[in-house]
Design a protein around this motif. Structure first.
Motif, PDB file in Angstrom:
ATOM      1  N   UNK A   1       0.827  -1.203   0.000  1.00 39.68           N
ATOM      2  CA  UNK A   1       0.000   0.000   0.000  1.00 39.68           C
ATOM      3  C   UNK A   1       0.865   1.258   0.000  1.00 39.68           C
ATOM      4  N   UNK A   2       1.916   1.242   0.796  1.00 36.56           N
ATOM      5  CA  UNK A   2       2.753   2.433   0.932  1.00 36.56           C
ATOM      6  C   UNK A   2       3.583   2.652  -0.337  1.00 36.56           C
ATOM      7  N   UNK A   3       4.132   1.567  -0.871  1.00 33.61           N
ATOM      8  CA  UNK A   3       4.904   1.686  -2.109  1.00 33.61           C
ATOM      9  C   UNK A   3       4.061   2.250  -3.233  1.00 33.61           C
ATOM     10  N   UNK A   4       2.888   1.676  -3.403  1.00 36.27           N
ATOM     11  CA  UNK A   4       2.006   2.124  -4.477  1.00 36.27           C
ATOM     12  C   UNK A   4       1.531   3.557  -4.219  1.00 36.27           C
ATOM     13  N   UNK A   5       1.212   3.860  -2.964  1.00 38.85           N
ATOM     14  CA  UNK A   5       0.737   5.196  -2.612  1.00 38.85           C
ATOM     15  C   UNK A   5       1.768   6.277  -2.912  1.00 38.85           C
ATOM     16  N   UNK A   6       3.027   5.995  -2.585  1.00 36.41           N
ATOM     17  CA  UNK A   6       4.085   6.979  -2.851  1.00 36.41           C
ATOM     18  C   UNK A   6       4.267   7.157  -4.360  1.00 36.41           C
ATOM     19  N   UNK A   7       4.153   6.048  -5.104  1.00 39.80           N
ATOM     20  CA  UNK A   7       4.309   6.121  -6.559  1.00 39.80           C
ATOM     21  C   UNK A   7       3.158   6.907  -7.175  1.00 39.80           C
TER      22      UNK A   7
ATOM     23  N   UNK B   1       1.818   9.356  -5.986  1.00 41.87           N
ATOM     24  CA  UNK B   1       2.108  10.775  -5.757  1.00 41.87           C
ATOM     25  C   UNK B   1       3.205  11.276  -6.698  1.00 41.87           C
ATOM     26  N   UNK B   2       3.637  10.409  -7.603  1.00 38.49           N
ATOM     27  CA  UNK B   2       4.622  10.839  -8.595  1.00 38.49           C
ATOM     28  C   UNK B   2       6.065  10.538  -8.242  1.00 38.49           C
ATOM     29  N   UNK B   3       6.298   9.867  -7.118  1.00 39.36           N
ATOM     30  CA  UNK B   3       7.669   9.533  -6.745  1.00 39.36           C
ATOM     31  C   UNK B   3       8.102   8.233  -7.400  1.00 39.36           C
ATOM     32  N   UNK B   4       9.411   8.123  -7.631  1.00 43.03           N
ATOM     33  CA  UNK B   4       9.946   6.870  -8.158  1.00 43.03           C
ATOM     34  C   UNK B   4      10.214   5.942  -6.979  1.00 43.03           C
ATOM     35  N   UNK B   5       9.555   4.797  -7.009  1.00 40.78           N
ATOM     36  CA  UNK B   5       9.583   3.891  -5.861  1.00 40.78           C
ATOM     37  C   UNK B   5       9.973   2.486  -6.295  1.00 40.78           C
ATOM     38  N   UNK B   6      10.838   1.858  -5.508  1.00 42.62           N
ATOM     39  CA  UNK B   6      11.081   0.431  -5.709  1.00 42.62           C
ATOM     40  C   UNK B   6      10.739  -0.301  -4.409  1.00 42.62           C
ATOM     41  N   UNK B   7       9.997  -1.384  -4.572  1.00 37.41           N
ATOM     42  CA  UNK B   7       9.586  -2.230  -3.446  1.00 37.41           C
ATOM     43  C   UNK B   7      10.442  -3.484  -3.473  1.00 37.41           C
ATOM     44  N   UNK B   8      11.120  -3.779  -2.365  1.00 33.22           N
ATOM     45  CA  UNK B   8      11.962  -4.977  -2.339  1.00 33.22           C
ATOM     46  C   UNK B   8      11.410  -5.988  -1.348  1.00 33.22           C
ATOM     47  N   UNK B   9      11.245  -7.217  -1.800  1.00 31.03           N
ATOM     48  CA  UNK B   9      10.817  -8.298  -0.909  1.00 31.03           C
ATOM     49  C   UNK B   9      12.063  -8.969  -0.328  1.00 31.03           C
TER      50      UNK B   9
ATOM     51  N   UNK C   1      13.476   7.441  -5.721  1.00 33.66           N
ATOM     52  CA  UNK C   1      13.339   8.366  -4.589  1.00 33.66           C
ATOM     53  C   UNK C   1      13.109   7.604  -3.283  1.00 33.66           C
ATOM     54  N   UNK C   2      12.393   6.490  -3.394  1.00 37.21           N
ATOM     55  CA  UNK C   2      12.082   5.698  -2.216  1.00 37.21           C
ATOM     56  C   UNK C   2      12.418   4.227  -2.462  1.00 37.21           C
ATOM     57  N   UNK C   3      13.086   3.621  -1.489  1.00 36.31           N
ATOM     58  CA  UNK C   3      13.310   2.179  -1.523  1.00 36.31           C
ATOM     59  C   UNK C   3      12.568   1.612  -0.311  1.00 36.31           C
ATOM     60  N   UNK C   4      11.513   0.847  -0.584  1.00 34.95           N
ATOM     61  CA  UNK C   4      10.703   0.298   0.503  1.00 34.95           C
ATOM     62  C   UNK C   4      11.044  -1.186   0.666  1.00 34.95           C
ATOM     63  N   UNK C   5      11.569  -1.547   1.836  1.00 35.51           N
ATOM     64  CA  UNK C   5      12.019  -2.914   2.071  1.00 35.51           C
ATOM     65  C   UNK C   5      10.993  -3.660   2.918  1.00 35.51           C
ATOM     66  N   UNK C   6      10.408  -4.690   2.341  1.00 32.94           N
ATOM     67  CA  UNK C   6       9.436  -5.516   3.063  1.00 32.94           C
ATOM     68  C   UNK C   6      10.209  -6.596   3.815  1.00 32.94           C
ATOM     69  N   UNK C   7      10.240  -6.482   5.141  1.00 34.66           N
ATOM     70  CA  UNK C   7      11.051  -7.388   5.958  1.00 34.66           C
ATOM     71  C   UNK C   7      10.336  -8.710   6.210  1.00 34.66           C
TER      72      UNK C   7
ATOM     73  N   UNK D   1       1.462  11.756   5.520  1.00 37.70           N
ATOM     74  CA  UNK D   1       2.345  11.997   6.677  1.00 37.70           C
ATOM     75  C   UNK D   1       3.790  11.683   6.321  1.00 37.70           C
ATOM     76  N   UNK D   2       4.013  10.612   5.547  1.00 37.94           N
ATOM     77  CA  UNK D   2       5.389  10.286   5.146  1.00 37.94           C
ATOM     78  C   UNK D   2       5.976  11.417   4.305  1.00 37.94           C
ATOM     79  N   UNK D   3       5.102  12.109   3.578  1.00 37.01           N
ATOM     80  CA  UNK D   3       5.571  13.195   2.727  1.00 37.01           C
ATOM     81  C   UNK D   3       5.577  14.526   3.467  1.00 37.01           C
TER      82      UNK D   3
END
Lengths: 92, 269
Positions: free
Chosen positions: B22-28, B30-38, B114-120, B244-246
């Motif tokens: 949800x957060x990865x997609x939400x940030x994207x 908003x126009x940010x470049x996001x990569x989600x890592x599993x 812009x954002x690297x979201x790491x799913x732990x 809030x993250x932004x």
């Protein structure tokens, strides 16, 4: 009386679950934090003694000296000493 | 400089992958470049929640082993072009990741995102440590329930001692509390820890409260992150998290139970 019981029980329940959970958590979390951060009691004295010995031979300022006891994985404890040596190494 | 955000929890099943998606997609969005890592090597699931499971060719471990380039392994999201997913491997051994090779991959990604979201992964084993090691920020996902809160506190300890920032003596990882599966009704009935209770115990700033919602299961059934369900409470709550993250100040919603009218109260419903 059944009606009265019903209300009393409801009130009693409020005291028992969520607040009980909070109370138990506060205790266990505080306990676990303590054991996580706890440095052994002898560390301050050990630090002082080591510094005393070192200063017999070399100049060591408080800033250039650090001591750390780290818990690594499992049962391994590592005592780490960092001493910065300057060009002028002998004491006066 | 990319912001590296780890979504972590200690305990399993609290909503890390749902939240990461949800957060990865939400940030994207908003126009940010996001990569989600599993980072859950051996048990990948982020692909399924994102709905791209059929498009996985190469994975994180292939990249680490030099069997594929990053560009070959990254899956571009079909809904938002600025979002990519790096899937975990399904079969490889967990020890494939180490500080050095993960660091290289993150550095490379940091150049174009812009954002690297790491799913732990759950737990406090090597995989979870790798996911949090390079983090600048941590979203500590917690259910209002005793074992989850306790595990979150353990993870906070790890963030403060085992991360790169801790080892190098840099500014500490910025911690955020994300409370998920929250049921205001049960809180009012005294059956569930309240937001304030959890804040009191963990004492980290609150990023969001996601209400227990049927929309979450529907979203994972469909492979559409719940933030896309803009009608649902959970979707709206995740949108607030993004704001809030932004850096926006957004009032918290869904903290009180919906009041029933006098009639439905009297006649049930």
């Amino acid at each position: 009386m059944a009606l009265l019981d019903y209300f009393l029980r409801k009130k009693e329940k409020q005291v028992t679950t969520a607040s009980k959970a909070k109370e138990r958590l506060q205790i266990i979390v505080a306990h676990e934090r303590n054991s996580r951060n706890k440095q052994p009691d002898y560390l301050p004295q050990l630090t002082e003694d080591i510094l005393k010995v070192l200063r017999k031979y070399i100049k060591v300022s408080d800033e250039s000296f650090s001591i750390n006891l780290d818990k690594k994985d499992g049962d391994l404890n590592v005592l780490e000493l960092n001493i910065e040596l300057h060009d002028e190494q002998t004491a006066d | 400089m990319a912001r590296i955000i780890v979504v972590t929890s200690g305990k399993g099943g609290v909503g890390k992958t749902t939240s990461s998606a949800a957060i990865g997609l939400g940030l994207a969005l908003k126009g940010h470049k996001v990569v989600l890592i599993d980072f859950d090597i051996g048990l990948r699931n982020l692909d399924l929640i994102m709905g791209c499971e059929r498009r996985v060719v190469y994975d994180f471990v292939n990249v680490i082993n030099g069997e594929a380039t990053l560009n070959q392994a990254l899956i571009k999201d079909k809904r938002v072009s600025s979002l990519s997913i790096l899937p975990a491997s399904q079969t490889r051994d967990k020890d494939a990741l180490n500080k050095e090779n993960v660091g290289k991959v993150l550095e490379e990604l940091g150049k174009s995102y812009d954002f690297i979201v790491c799913d732990s992964p759950a737990g406090i084993e090597a995989g979870a440590m790798m996911a949090l090691y390079y983090a600048d920020e941590a979203i500590v996902t917690t259910n209002p329930e005793v074992s989850s809160v306790r595990d979150s506190d353990r993870i906070l300890g790890m963030l403060a001692s085992r991360s790169r920032r801790a080892e190098l003596g840099l500014d500490p990882i910025k911690e955020h509390l994300l409370l998920t599966r929250y049921s205001p009704k049960r809180v009012e009935e005294g059956e569930m820890l309240s937001v304030e209770d959890v804040e009191d115990i963990l004492s980290i700033p609150l990023l969001g409260v996601i209400p227990e919602s049927q929309a979450v299961l529907k979203a994972s059934n469909a492979g559409e992150p719940v933030i896309l369900d803009t009608e649902s409470d959970a979707g709206k709550a995740y949108q607030d998290v993004i704001e809030r993250l932004l850096g926006e100040t957004v009032e918290f919603r869904f903290l009180v139970a919906e009041k029933k009218g006098i009639f439905s109260r009297m006649f049930g419903g």
